[in-house]
Design a protein around this motif. Structure first.
Motif, mmCIF file in Angstrom:
data_model
loop_
_atom_site.group_PDB
_atom_site.id
_atom_site.type_symbol
_atom_site.label_atom_id
_atom_site.label_comp_id
_atom_site.label_asym_id
_atom_site.label_seq_id
_atom_site.Cartn_x
_atom_site.Cartn_y
_atom_site.Cartn_z
ATOM 1 N N ALA A 51 -3.496 -7.703 4.262
ATOM 2 C CA ALA A 51 -2.655 -8.326 3.235
ATOM 3 C C ALA A 51 -1.806 -7.290 2.522
ATOM 4 O O ALA A 51 -0.613 -7.518 2.266
ATOM 5 C CB ALA A 51 -3.527 -9.086 2.235
ATOM 6 N N VAL A 63 0.391 -14.928 3.424
ATOM 7 C CA VAL A 63 1.398 -13.968 2.943
ATOM 8 C C VAL A 63 2.798 -14.558 3.052
ATOM 9 O O VAL A 63 3.645 -14.382 2.173
ATOM 10 C CB VAL A 63 1.289 -12.646 3.733
ATOM 11 C CG1 VAL A 63 2.502 -11.762 3.482
ATOM 12 C CG2 VAL A 63 0.004 -11.916 3.362
ATOM 13 N N LEU A 111 2.275 -7.332 2.565
ATOM 14 C CA LEU A 111 2.926 -7.647 1.292
ATOM 15 C C LEU A 111 3.752 -6.482 0.739
ATOM 16 O O LEU A 111 4.337 -6.605 -0.341
ATOM 17 C CB LEU A 111 1.883 -8.053 0.250
ATOM 18 C CG LEU A 111 1.331 -9.471 0.401
ATOM 19 C CD1 LEU A 111 0.083 -9.653 -0.443
ATOM 20 C CD2 LEU A 111 2.391 -10.503 0.020
#
Length: 258
Positions: A56, A33, A60
């Motif tokens: 994730a 990431v 993000l």
């Protein structure tokens, strides 16, 4: 060199930055990431194992980078109920894109209907605007005529993208296979100008020169204005570093991995 720098800049925003290593850890995902937003722009997405989707997606938030995950991976098996369960969990965890391995062994053995039906059912499980990328595993299919046929089956069943490979086979993306698949996409575009089908080469694309070759092929078949993150992705782990090195004047850096 100026042309290659421009090509590298163009390619960077098309990367699905991938970690599908068997020994991937939560720390690896955080590292992945951390590479997505660069001084030269952001990648299109990360592609991670289903167990890391929630992490994730959380890490993000606010970046604009999408989360892709893989299902029925890498075997392309025939337990459709299990694939659907895996897909629904990935969506619940925050996946924006599903990369489904086609039941390619069933397809090659003559069971086209089974392979098509599995894709249809996964597509039906996806709420808009989640994208479905169908992995053909072209290195295992082998026969160019069957790759052409598999591309048509995936598109007819609802694929938003057709993707070459898992990156786990002995043979992954090649320019020869890319030409077949892009030609099928162009044929589909002629038949239905409203529907957008994308293309994703994956596995073995490691240098800026590799990326340039695929982009040149797409430009030749589809037209110079066709390629965008909505229509074209690179599935890769090492390509991003190579592109950055090119942009910053360091040429390309050979990388190993997906």
């Amino acid at each position: 060199m100026t042309d290659m720098i421009e090509t590298a800049k163009r390619a960077l925003g098309l990367v699905d930055l991938t970690n599908l290593n068997d020994d991937c850890t939560s720390a690896d995902i955080t590292g992945l990431v951390g590479r997505t937003v660069t001084d030269h722009g952001s990648v299109a997405a990360v592609c991670v194992w289903p167990r890391f989707v929630a992490q994730a997606a959380n890490e993000l938030k606010g970046t604009g980078v999408r989360v892709a995950t893989v299902v029925n991976f890498p075997e392309g098996g025939e337990d459709t109920d299990a694939v659907l369960a895996e897909t629904r969990q990935a969506i619940a965890d925050g996946a924006d894109e599903i990369d489904l391995v086609m039941a390619y062994r069933a397809f090659v053995s003559g069971r086209k209907g089974f392979a098509e039906e599995q894709i249809i059912r996964v597509k039906e499980a996806l709420p808009a605007p989640v994208l479905l990328k169908v992995i053909l595993e072209t290195g295992e299919i082998g026969d160019p005529l069957l790759i052409h046929a598999a591309s048509n089956v995936a598109i007819a069943a609802g694929a938003d993208f057709i993707k070459t490979s898992t990156g786990k086979a002995a043979v992954n993306a090649t320019l020869e296979v890319a030409e077949i698949m892009l030609t099928v996409i162009e044929e589909a575009r002629r038949d239905d100008g409203e529907r957008v089908i994308g293309f994703k080469p994956a596995g073995g694309i490691r240098t800026s020169e590799d990326a340039a070759s695929y982009l040149a092929l797409a430009d030749r078949i589809m037209g110079r204005n066709w390629v965008s993150a909505h229509t074209f992705r690179f599935g890769a782990s090492g390509l991003l570093d190579a592109l950055i090195a090119t942009i910053e004047g360091g040429g390309h850096t050979p990388n190993q991995g997906y």
